[in-house]
Design a protein around this motif. Structure first.
Motif, PDB file in Angstrom:
ATOM      1  N   LYS A  43       6.037   3.550   6.635  1.00 43.93           N
ATOM      2  CA  LYS A  43       5.817   3.412   8.079  1.00 43.93           C
ATOM      3  C   LYS A  43       7.139   3.321   8.840  1.00 43.93           C
TER       4      LYS A  43
ATOM      5  N   SER B  90       0.833  -1.211   0.000  1.00 42.90           N
ATOM      6  CA  SER B  90       0.000   0.000   0.000  1.00 42.90           C
ATOM      7  C   SER B  90       0.867   1.260   0.000  1.00 42.90           C
ATOM      8  N   GLU B  91       2.012   1.211   0.658  1.00 39.53           N
ATOM      9  CA  GLU B  91       2.924   2.351   0.688  1.00 39.53           C
ATOM     10  C   GLU B  91       3.583   2.557  -0.675  1.00 39.53           C
ATOM     11  N   ARG B  92       3.868   1.467  -1.361  1.00 36.17           N
ATOM     12  CA  ARG B  92       4.436   1.571  -2.718  1.00 36.17           C
ATOM     13  C   ARG B  92       3.440   2.251  -3.647  1.00 36.17           C
ATOM     14  N   GLU B  93       2.187   1.852  -3.536  1.00 39.57           N
ATOM     15  CA  GLU B  93       1.145   2.456  -4.369  1.00 39.57           C
ATOM     16  C   GLU B  93       0.993   3.941  -4.053  1.00 39.57           C
ATOM     17  N   GLU B  94       0.994   4.282  -2.771  1.00 39.18           N
ATOM     18  CA  GLU B  94       0.877   5.685  -2.358  1.00 39.18           C
ATOM     19  C   GLU B  94       2.079   6.496  -2.841  1.00 39.18           C
ATOM     20  N   LEU B  95       3.266   5.910  -2.749  1.00 39.74           N
ATOM     21  CA  LEU B  95       4.468   6.618  -3.167  1.00 39.74           C
ATOM     22  C   LEU B  95       4.481   6.846  -4.679  1.00 39.74           C
TER      23      LEU B  95
ATOM     24  N   LYS C 109       1.928   7.182  -6.589  1.00 42.39           N
ATOM     25  CA  LYS C 109       0.947   8.250  -6.823  1.00 42.39           C
ATOM     26  C   LYS C 109       1.546   9.611  -6.438  1.00 42.39           C
ATOM     27  N   HIS C 110       2.218   9.649  -5.289  1.00 45.16           N
ATOM     28  CA  HIS C 110       2.848  10.886  -4.819  1.00 45.16           C
ATOM     29  C   HIS C 110       3.883  11.402  -5.827  1.00 45.16           C
TER      30      HIS C 110
ATOM     31  N   GLU D  37       5.824  13.391   2.866  1.00 45.48           N
ATOM     32  CA  GLU D  37       4.384  13.161   3.002  1.00 45.48           C
ATOM     33  C   GLU D  37       4.002  11.717   2.673  1.00 45.48           C
ATOM     34  N   ALA D  38       4.804  11.024   1.887  1.00 46.12           N
ATOM     35  CA  ALA D  38       4.492   9.656   1.468  1.00 46.12           C
ATOM     36  C   ALA D  38       5.537   8.653   1.966  1.00 46.12           C
TER      37      ALA D  38
END
Length: 127
Positions: free
Chosen positions: A99, A39-44, A46-47, A95-96
């Protein structure tokens, strides 16, 4: 007055204002893993406004079934996270950030290694 962040189970606190004076000790040093969940990879991605495949190929390395953010070698036994801006001395993806970065210095690893985390992070305060 500086607010000290505390967390149950830890014998120290963290002063986030001290990060302003630090030059990225938590982002620079010996080589290691900077774990990043799916999920963090996907958010990053996108960021950064890039495709997930581009993130995986250009910025991450696969370690078993997990991914870690790449590092750049600065000198012998000295590395920096690929997203650490060496000129500004700050995280370029703050921001991205994953954790692992968000929870520093409150890692179980440091519970019995307070001296080590104090040497790495000038924001650590006795409570």
């Amino acid at each position: 007055m500086n607010e000290i962040i505390k967390q149950d189970g830890f014998t120290y606190g963290f002063n986030p204002k001290a990060c302003d004076a630090c030059e990225g000790n938590c982002c620079i040093g010996e080589s290691g893993y900077i774990w990043i969940a799916k999920s963090e990879r996907e958010e990053l991605a996108k960021h950064l406004n890039i495709e997930l495949e581009d993130l995986l190929h250009n910025y991450l390395r696969r370690v078993g079934y997990n991914y870690s953010i790449n590092e750049r070698k600065l000198s012998e036994d000295n590395y920096a996270c690929i997203f650490f801006d060496l000129e500004k001395k700050q995280c370029s993806i703050y921001e991205a950030r994953p954790k692992q970065c968000r929870t520093f210095p409150f890692w179980d690893y440091f519970k019995n290694r307070v001296k080590e985390v104090k040497e790495e992070c000038p924001a650590i305060k006795d409570i």
